[in-house]
Design an enzyme around this catalytic site. Structure first.
Site, PDB file in Angstrom:
ATOM      1  CB  CYS A 187      -5.103  -3.710  -0.219  1.00 29.60           C
ATOM      2  SG  CYS A 187      -4.946  -2.173   0.707  1.00 29.60           S
ATOM      3  CB  ALA A 232      -3.978   4.916   6.254  1.00 27.81           C
ATOM      4  CB  ILE A 235      -8.304  -1.650   8.592  1.00 31.91           C
ATOM      5  CG1 ILE A 235      -9.491  -0.690   8.525  1.00 31.91           C
ATOM      6  CG2 ILE A 235      -8.075  -2.136  10.024  1.00 31.91           C
ATOM      7  CD1 ILE A 235      -9.450   0.445   9.485  1.00 31.91           C
ATOM      8  N   GLY A 236      -4.982  -1.845   8.963  1.00 32.58           N
ATOM      9  CA  GLY A 236      -3.919  -2.827   9.129  1.00 32.58           C
ATOM     10  C   GLY A 236      -3.454  -2.827  10.567  1.00 32.58           C
ATOM     11  CB  THR A 274      -0.970   0.011   1.193  1.00 38.48           C
ATOM     12  OG1 THR A 274      -1.962   1.027   0.983  1.00 38.48           O
ATOM     13  CG2 THR A 274      -0.243   0.292   2.499  1.00 38.48           C
ATOM     14  CG  PHE A 275       1.228   5.808  -1.411  1.00 37.27           C
ATOM     15  CD1 PHE A 275       2.578   6.063  -1.645  1.00 37.27           C
ATOM     16  CD2 PHE A 275       0.381   6.887  -1.177  1.00 37.27           C
ATOM     17  CE1 PHE A 275       3.068   7.365  -1.633  1.00 37.27           C
ATOM     18  CE2 PHE A 275       0.855   8.190  -1.176  1.00 37.27           C
ATOM     19  CZ  PHE A 275       2.204   8.431  -1.403  1.00 37.27           C
ATOM     20  CG  HIS A 276       1.197   4.686   4.652  1.00 39.75           C
ATOM     21  ND1 HIS A 276      -0.125   4.709   4.996  1.00 39.75           N
ATOM     22  CD2 HIS A 276       1.672   3.466   5.010  1.00 39.75           C
ATOM     23  CE1 HIS A 276      -0.455   3.555   5.547  1.00 39.75           C
ATOM     24  NE2 HIS A 276       0.614   2.773   5.558  1.00 39.75           N
ATOM     25  N   GLY A 322      -2.751   0.605  12.492  1.00 36.55           N
ATOM     26  CA  GLY A 322      -4.154   0.956  12.610  1.00 36.55           C
ATOM     27  C   GLY A 322      -4.827   1.302  11.308  1.00 36.55           C
TER      28      GLY A 322
END
Length: 362
Positions: A193, A177, A163-164, A100-102, A175
Site C-alpha cells: 500500500c 481483504a 480497503i480498496g 498489494t498482495f492477494h 472492497g
C-alpha cells in the site's frame, strides 16, 4: 447498529472458493455493469428491473496487484523473481492505491451496490467495510481500529485488513481483504500500500503474538492454542466469511442475505448481454517469461515482448489518442510494441477518516 432500510432487498451473496483473480473480476463486472445498465435504462421507455445489492467473497491464487496510477511502474526485483519461478502472478488493475498482495488465507469481500440506494456517502461506505472487519476481529479477541489511512489496524504499524473500492456513478466494486492465516512473507517483497514502516498482519499472527506475550497459562492461553489449531481449517474460514458478510449486510442496511450461484450470475450476463470483459480490460499480467498481457474475459491479448523504457514513455497527445486508450481518469495507456493474440484466460482507495455526517463510524 445501523437501522436497516426496510425497502432494500436481501443482499445476494456469491461465495467462491480459492479462485483466479481474473475469473472473480469477470463475475464482479457482470454485476457491476448490471447496476450501471439499470441507471442508464431509466432514460428509456423500458427500464430494466433494479438489481439487488450483491457481494462476492473469495480468496485468490498468489497475485500482486498494482493500482491504476502505477500502470507504468516496473515491479520490484523480489516480485520479478517470484514471477520467473511461477510462484505468483502480477496484475495492473483499475483500483486506486498502490501495490498489494492477494493470496490464500485471505477473506476477500467485494460488495457491488448503489451507494445512494443505501443512503451511504463514499466516506461512510469505507467505514462500513472497516467496521464490519473490526466487529469480526472483536469476536475473536482481537482489538482493531482505523487510522487516517484506509484499512484496519491492530497497531499503528500493523495492518490486518486492506480497503480498496472503485466507484462509478455511485456503484461500488472491489472492497476489503482480511488476512486470516495469510503467509505474510509475500508482503515482504513489496512496500504494501506504499506505506513504509508498516507490517502486514493476520489473525493467526496476532494470536501467536498474544500467546508469546502471555506469562501464565490458564483459560486464555488454552483458548489461544485452540484458535491457532483451527485457524487454517475450512470450517473456521467459512465462519469468518459468514461473519464478514453479516457485518457488511448490517452496515449497508440489508436485513437478510440470500445465496446466488456462478450460473445465475452468468445467466444475468447473457440476459442483458454483459460479458464481464469490462471488468478485466485493465487487467495486465506479467507472466513468468516476462511477457505482458491485457486480459479481456476468456481472451488474452499479448501486448508485447518488450516493455517500452521509461525514458520513452513521454508521448505526444496525438500518439496517445492513436493508441485508442481512455482518459487518465479511467486508466493508464498501454505502452507496448508488438501485439499478438492468444486464447486463454481490487478501487480508488478512500483515505477519509470521517463520514460526511461529521464523525467517525466506529
Amino acid at each position: 447498529m445501523k437501522t436497516p432500510i426496510r425497502t432494500l432487498p436481501p443482499l445476494r451473496v456469491l461465495n467462491l472458493p480459492l479462485s483466479d483473480y481474473s475469473r472473480v473480476s469477470k463475475l464482479q463486472s457482470i454485476l457491476f455493469k448490471l447496476h450501471l445498465l439499470y441507471k442508464s435504462s431509466q432514460s428509456v421507455s423500458t427500464p430494466i428491473p433494479q438489481p439487488p445489492p450483491y457481494l462476492i467473497t473469495s480468496s485468490f491464487h498468489p497475485i500482486y496487484t498494482f493500482g491504476r496510477r502505477e500502470a507504468t511502474r516496473t515491479p520490484p526485483e523480489p516480485v520479478l523473481n517470484l514471477l520467473s519461478s511461477n510462484k505468483a502472478a502480477i496484475a495492473y488493475t483499475p483500483r486506486g492505491g498502490q501495490v498489494t498482495f492477494h493470496g490464500p488465507g485471505q477473506v476477500v469481500a467485494y460488495p457491488i451496490l448503489d451507494l445512494k440506494r443505501h443512503g451511504l456517502s463514499p466516506r461512510c461506505y469505507v467505514r462500513v467495510l472497516e467496521k464490519a472487519v473490526i466487529r469480526v476481529l472483536k469476536k475473536w479477541g482481537i482489538t482493531a481500529f482505523t487510522t487516517e489511512e484506509a484499512g484496519v489496524w491492530v497497531k499503528n504499524d500493523r495492518k490486518i485488513a486492506s480497503i480498496g473500492v472503485n466507484l462509478r456513478r455511485w456503484v461500488s466494486s472491489h472492497g476489503v481483504a482480511l488476512n486470516v492465516d495469510t503467509d505474510l512473507e509475500w508482503f515482504k517483497k513489496i512496500v504494501a500500500c506504499g506505506l513504509d514502516g508498516v507490517e502486514m498482519w493476520s489473525m493467526k499472527k496476532e494470536w501467536e503474538t498474544q500467546l508469546e506475550n502471555r506469562e501464565g497459562g490458564g483459560k486464555i492461553t488454552e483458548s489461544l492454542v485452540g484458535l491457532l489449531s483451527k485457524v487454517d481449517g475450512k470450517v473456521f474460514k467459512k465462519r469468518v466469511i459468514e461473519e464478514v458478510v453479516s457485518g457488511i449486510a448490517d452496515g449497508i442496511g440489508c436485513e437478510s442475505t440470500q445465496p446466488i450461484t456462478v450460473e445465475e450470475v452468468e445467466e444475468l450476463g447473457k440476459e442483458y448481454e454483459l460479458s464481464g470483459e469490462d471488468g478485466v480490460e485493465w487487467l495486465k499480467y506479467w507472466d513468468a517469461s516476462g511477457l505482458y498481457y491485457r486480459a479481456k474475459g476468456d481472451n488474452i491479448e499479448m501486448e508485447g515482448e518488450e516493455r517500452v523504457p521509461d525514458d520513452q514513455m513521454k508521448m505526444e497527445e496525438s500518439d496517445l489518442k492513436d493508441q485508442n486508450d481512455t482518459g487518465p481518469d479511467e486508466g493508464a495507456p498501454l505502452l507496448f510494441k508488438a501485439k499478438r493474440h492468444y486464447k486463454g484466460t481490487e478501487n480508488p482507495i478512500l483515505n477519509d477518516s470521517y463520514c460526511s455526517t461529521g464523525g467517525p463510524v466506529l
